[in-house]
Design an enzyme around this catalytic site. Structure first.
Site, PDB file in Angstrom:
ATOM      1  N   ASP A  18      -5.531  -1.641   1.797  1.00 58.16           N
ATOM      2  CA  ASP A  18      -6.434  -0.730   2.501  1.00 58.16           C
ATOM      3  C   ASP A  18      -6.793   0.502   1.683  1.00 58.16           C
ATOM      4  O   ASP A  18      -7.761   1.195   1.996  1.00 58.16           O
ATOM      5  CB  ASP A  18      -5.811  -0.285   3.827  1.00 58.16           C
ATOM      6  N   HIS A  72       4.249  -0.625   2.428  1.00 56.97           N
ATOM      7  CA  HIS A  72       4.088  -1.910   3.096  1.00 56.97           C
ATOM      8  C   HIS A  72       5.466  -2.413   3.494  1.00 56.97           C
ATOM      9  O   HIS A  72       6.427  -2.217   2.750  1.00 56.97           O
ATOM     10  CB  HIS A  72       3.406  -2.927   2.170  1.00 56.97           C
TER      11      HIS A  72
END
Ligand code: ACO
Length: 442
Positions: free
Chosen positions: A376, A318
């Site tokens: 996710d 991320h």
């Protein structure tokens, strides 16, 4: 009395000086700070004072706006909306309460909530002529392609909420977008199946209605499972907003030119679709299916680490979170709860995901680069357990993120310092050269 948190008020005389080694010139720039987070060098006058631009592809070190909506501390793994921790919101609120918080800045009182839920519920139907619009798509169209088209087309149907200078119209457009998105998404799915569109029902909650519109048919009664609707509500909360991510920045950039909100949200949906962003949940499931068994994990990890191989471990890494993604932690727990409550034992994809996670988290490559599972990584597995087809995963993300996009768009439009977004560039093309007439080119 409200607290003055404007950039100017926070400058408090702190500054950073820049010395040009070639000319010896020095220029000073204000250092400003927000409620939390790193301080920021205000370089708005940089070009005027020095003749230089900054270079920051991907906005790695650049704040593009001020915002009061969401705060992320990537090193500590903290996510807050309007000052409330995501863990508290996910545990204690339903999705529409979080929507109210994002849009209005405060959690609703019981009366405010009732009024808000009514307002959203009575905007869930779509203009009947939109049926024809759907029919223009191929049956095998990806539902995200349909989402981009239909949401953009709302501006052709709801002219009375496209004047962005009118606060009332802005709020009507915001309600319409949040309210209609599940209907649009469910119809995109129904269209791909060739089944009749289901109309929204006002006696159901937001999540119940969404699930029913996706899975019910007019032929028989459909009971929404409370386990599924609770999980759906939590998933929507976890995806509701995430400060200046790619799709939100796209919405703001599109909106900065004065474009109408429906067009801006369609732009956000397009940006979300990519596998580096919202498309990752679909990509995770495809990746797990490709890896197939625990025996192949080492091979795929080696591929993820190989710079000559485009393969990346989907659902890992991320831009901001370098410790853990708090949404992933909640999602992981929810994932186990859902599988337990639905009595799904020995789910091979979940087993594979857990083993992949375990091995990757012990691997130097991932540890050194602070690559942790993101939201996710788990959402795809829950969606699969809930019976949602893979192509709908990113669509669900879009449904959830709409309120964040809308809140950020409203904040931008109301910001007096807002300007059209217009980055500059380093030109690396041809230097000036004489024009050659076509007959002399060869
Ligand atoms: N697999 C393997 N290596 C990775 C991965 C990954 N998933 N993610 C990052 N890296 C490596 C990069 O190759 C780079 O290595 P290097 O320093 O040796 O060159 C290093 O880690 C830093 O990565 P960047 O690409 O510079 O990080 P960036 O912040 O630009 O990208 C992103 C973040 C796009 C999320 C990236 O980690 C990625 O592609 N992840 C997979 C897709 C994904 O899961 N996206 C969902 C994001 S969350 C969301 O949208 C809800």
């Amino acid at each position: 009395m409200s607290q003055d948190t404007s950039a100017a008020a926070r400058a408090a005389n702190a500054s950073v000086s820049l010395v040009d080694n070639t000319s010896g010139n020095e220029a000073s720039f204000p250092l400003i700070g927000g409620t939390d987070g790193p301080k920021v060098i205000d370089i708005r006058k940089l070009y005027a004072e020095t003749g230089y631009f900054t270079y920051d592809p991907g906005f790695v070190s650049t704040a593009s706006c001020e915002s009061k909506i969401t705060f992320i501390d990537g090193d500590e793994g903290i996510l807050m909306h309007r000052g409330y921790m995501i863990e508290d919101l996910a545990e204690n609120c339903d999705f529409l309460e979080v929507c109210y918080l994002l849009l209005y800045g405060e959690l609703p009182s019981p009366d405010q909530k009732t009024k808000f839920v009514n307002g959203i519920t009575y905007h869930t139907m779509l203009h009947e002529q939109l049926h024809n619009f759907y029919r223009g798509f191929r049956r095998d169209a990806h539902p995200m392609a349909i989402m981009c088209g239909v949401v953009g087309a709302l501006s052709a149907f709801y002219h009375d909420s496209t004047d962005i200078a009118d606060p009332h119209q802005r709020m009507v457009a915001s309600y319409r977008l949040v309210a209609k998105m599940p209907t649009i998404a469910a119809w995109a799915y129904k269209y791909s199946l060739g089944q009749p569109f289901m109309y929204p029902r006002n006696d159901l909650t937001y999540s119940e209605d969404f699930i029913r519109m996706m899975f019910a048919t007019p032929c028989e009664e459909y009971e929404v499972s409370p386990v599924i609707s609770k999980a759906m509500d939590r998933i929507l909360i976890l995806h509701a907003d995430h400060e200046q991510n790619a799709s939100t920045s796209t919405v703001r950039l599109a909106g900065s030119s004065g474009a109408n909100p429906f067009a801006c949200i369609a732009a956000g949906i397009a940006s979300l679709w990519g596998p580096a962003h919202g498309g990752a949940n679909e990509a995770v499931l495809n990746m797990l299916r490709e890896v197939r068994s625990k025996d192949h994990i080492t091979e795929y990890l080696a591929r993820a680490k190989d710079k000559d191989d485009p393969f990346r471990l989907m659902g890992f890494g991320h831009r901001v979170y370098k410790n853990h993604d708090p949404r992933a932690t909640i999602m992981r727990k929810t994932c186990h709860e859902v599988l337990d409550e639905l009595d799904i034992r020995d789910e091979p994809l979940l087993d594979l995901a857990m083993e992949l996670e375990r091995i990757a988290l012990e691997d130097d490559y991932f540890v050194e680069r602070k690559l942790y599972p993101n939201v996710d990584f788990y959402s795809g597995i829950i969606f699969q357990a809930l019976g949602i087809p893979t192509t709908m995963f990113t669509v669900l993300f879009a449904v959830a993120r709409t309120v964040g996009w809308v809140a950020q768009w409203n904040e931008m439009v109301e910001d007096p310092s807002q300007k059209i977004g217009r980055p500059r560039q380093i030109y690396t093309g041809q230097a000036r050269r004489p024009f050659v007439p076509i007959a002399q080119r060869g």
